[in-house]
Design a protein around this motif. Sequence first.
Motif, PDB file in Angstrom:
ATOM      1  N   LEU A 162       0.809  -1.225   0.000  1.00 50.03           N
ATOM      2  CA  LEU A 162       0.000   0.000   0.000  1.00 50.03           C
ATOM      3  C   LEU A 162       0.838   1.268   0.000  1.00 50.03           C
ATOM      4  N   GLY A 163       2.136   1.138   0.310  1.00 47.00           N
ATOM      5  CA  GLY A 163       3.012   2.310   0.355  1.00 47.00           C
ATOM      6  C   GLY A 163       2.742   3.221   1.534  1.00 47.00           C
ATOM      7  N   ILE A 164       2.255   2.656   2.651  1.00 49.79           N
ATOM      8  CA  ILE A 164       1.961   3.460   3.849  1.00 49.79           C
ATOM      9  C   ILE A 164       2.579   2.798   5.076  1.00 49.79           C
ATOM     10  N   ASN A 165       2.648   3.558   6.155  1.00 48.89           N
ATOM     11  CA  ASN A 165       3.046   3.013   7.450  1.00 48.89           C
ATOM     12  C   ASN A 165       1.799   2.729   8.262  1.00 48.89           C
ATOM     13  N   LYS A 166       1.882   1.693   9.101  1.00 50.80           N
ATOM     14  CA  LYS A 166       0.777   1.322   9.972  1.00 50.80           C
ATOM     15  C   LYS A 166       1.305   1.104  11.377  1.00 50.80           C
ATOM     16  N   LEU A 167       0.487   1.399  12.348  1.00 50.10           N
ATOM     17  CA  LEU A 167       0.759   1.048  13.726  1.00 50.10           C
ATOM     18  C   LEU A 167      -0.152  -0.132  14.018  1.00 50.10           C
ATOM     19  N   ILE A 168       0.439  -1.292  14.364  1.00 47.13           N
ATOM     20  CA  ILE A 168      -0.359  -2.508  14.528  1.00 47.13           C
ATOM     21  C   ILE A 168      -0.114  -3.135  15.898  1.00 47.13           C
ATOM     22  N   THR A 169      -1.024  -4.047  16.272  1.00 46.12           N
ATOM     23  CA  THR A 169      -0.796  -4.900  17.430  1.00 46.12           C
ATOM     24  C   THR A 169      -0.961  -6.348  17.007  1.00 46.12           C
ATOM     25  N   LYS A 170      -0.214  -7.213  17.687  1.00 48.17           N
ATOM     26  CA  LYS A 170      -0.304  -8.669  17.492  1.00 48.17           C
ATOM     27  C   LYS A 170       0.016  -9.331  18.814  1.00 48.17           C
ATOM     28  N   ARG A 171      -0.554 -10.506  19.031  1.00 46.21           N
ATOM     29  CA  ARG A 171      -0.219 -11.254  20.241  1.00 46.21           C
ATOM     30  C   ARG A 171       0.503 -12.555  19.932  1.00 46.21           C
ATOM     31  N   ALA A 172       0.176 -13.171  18.836  1.00 49.48           N
ATOM     32  CA  ALA A 172       0.809 -14.438  18.474  1.00 49.48           C
ATOM     33  C   ALA A 172       1.195 -14.392  17.003  1.00 49.48           C
ATOM     34  N   ALA A 173       2.069 -15.310  16.620  1.00 46.61           N
ATOM     35  CA  ALA A 173       2.586 -15.323  15.253  1.00 46.61           C
ATOM     36  C   ALA A 173       1.479 -15.439  14.212  1.00 46.61           C
ATOM     37  N   ASN A 174       0.461 -16.227  14.471  1.00 42.00           N
ATOM     38  CA  ASN A 174      -0.595 -16.451  13.477  1.00 42.00           C
ATOM     39  C   ASN A 174      -1.752 -15.472  13.574  1.00 42.00           C
ATOM     40  N   ASP A 175      -1.707 -14.553  14.531  1.00 35.93           N
ATOM     41  CA  ASP A 175      -2.751 -13.520  14.626  1.00 35.93           C
ATOM     42  C   ASP A 175      -2.666 -12.584  13.433  1.00 35.93           C
ATOM     43  N   ALA A 176      -3.808 -12.158  12.954  1.00 40.95           N
ATOM     44  CA  ALA A 176      -3.830 -11.106  11.931  1.00 40.95           C
ATOM     45  C   ALA A 176      -3.459  -9.794  12.618  1.00 40.95           C
ATOM     46  N   PRO A 177      -2.639  -8.975  11.987  1.00 41.14           N
ATOM     47  CA  PRO A 177      -2.298  -7.684  12.596  1.00 41.14           C
ATOM     48  C   PRO A 177      -3.552  -6.818  12.752  1.00 41.14           C
ATOM     49  N   ARG A 178      -3.712  -6.207  13.911  1.00 41.92           N
ATOM     50  CA  ARG A 178      -4.817  -5.270  14.142  1.00 41.92           C
ATOM     51  C   ARG A 178      -4.279  -3.865  13.914  1.00 41.92           C
ATOM     52  N   VAL A 179      -4.837  -3.159  12.959  1.00 38.51           N
ATOM     53  CA  VAL A 179      -4.366  -1.815  12.617  1.00 38.51           C
ATOM     54  C   VAL A 179      -4.939  -0.808  13.612  1.00 38.51           C
ATOM     55  N   ILE A 180      -4.050  -0.083  14.262  1.00 38.11           N
ATOM     56  CA  ILE A 180      -4.435   0.959  15.212  1.00 38.11           C
ATOM     57  C   ILE A 180      -4.538   2.300  14.490  1.00 38.11           C
ATOM     58  N   ALA A 181      -3.561   2.583  13.631  1.00 37.55           N
ATOM     59  CA  ALA A 181      -3.523   3.839  12.867  1.00 37.55           C
ATOM     60  C   ALA A 181      -2.647   3.614  11.644  1.00 37.55           C
TER      61      ALA A 181
END
Length: 163
Positions: free
Chosen positions: A68-87
Amino acid sequence: MWRKSLLRLCLLSSLLGHAAAQTEPVERTAKYEFTTILNSKRDRLEPTRCAAMNTQGIVAVQVRDPALGINKLITKRAANDAPRVIADTRSVPNFPTFCDNGMNLIPSDPTINELGEVAFQGNLRRFTTPAECGTTEQRARRQGVFLGSGGPLTTIAHTIMRP
């Protein structure tokens, strides 16, 4: 002279106490397990800043999304979790206030609390149109501090100027 003797006695006592402690068996109860949370190839995201982790094991980190050519702030808890986009650094009309157009930069490392809420600083992109957004005052650099957990962001502080 007596201070030197006292110092020597303290050092000797400390060394003897340490030596006695070493003769007793050392019990190691702490066991650590390391997990790769974010893999650039698998997740197709490239970490760009230092990560933060809370005691629940949730990791917050800023990443670059090359697709996408953008930066994201994400959270994850485990390797197989989908990243949750915060911003992210996409354009968002009139966010967080009138004449803003989202964030063009997230210049700080994230901080995460026990609820999984992430606090961070964002530099805001400004509209130069409509006419009320094109003033010199409105084009000035603006920043804010935000809090999010995957839904709408909460503005904690903002360098608000009159539209």
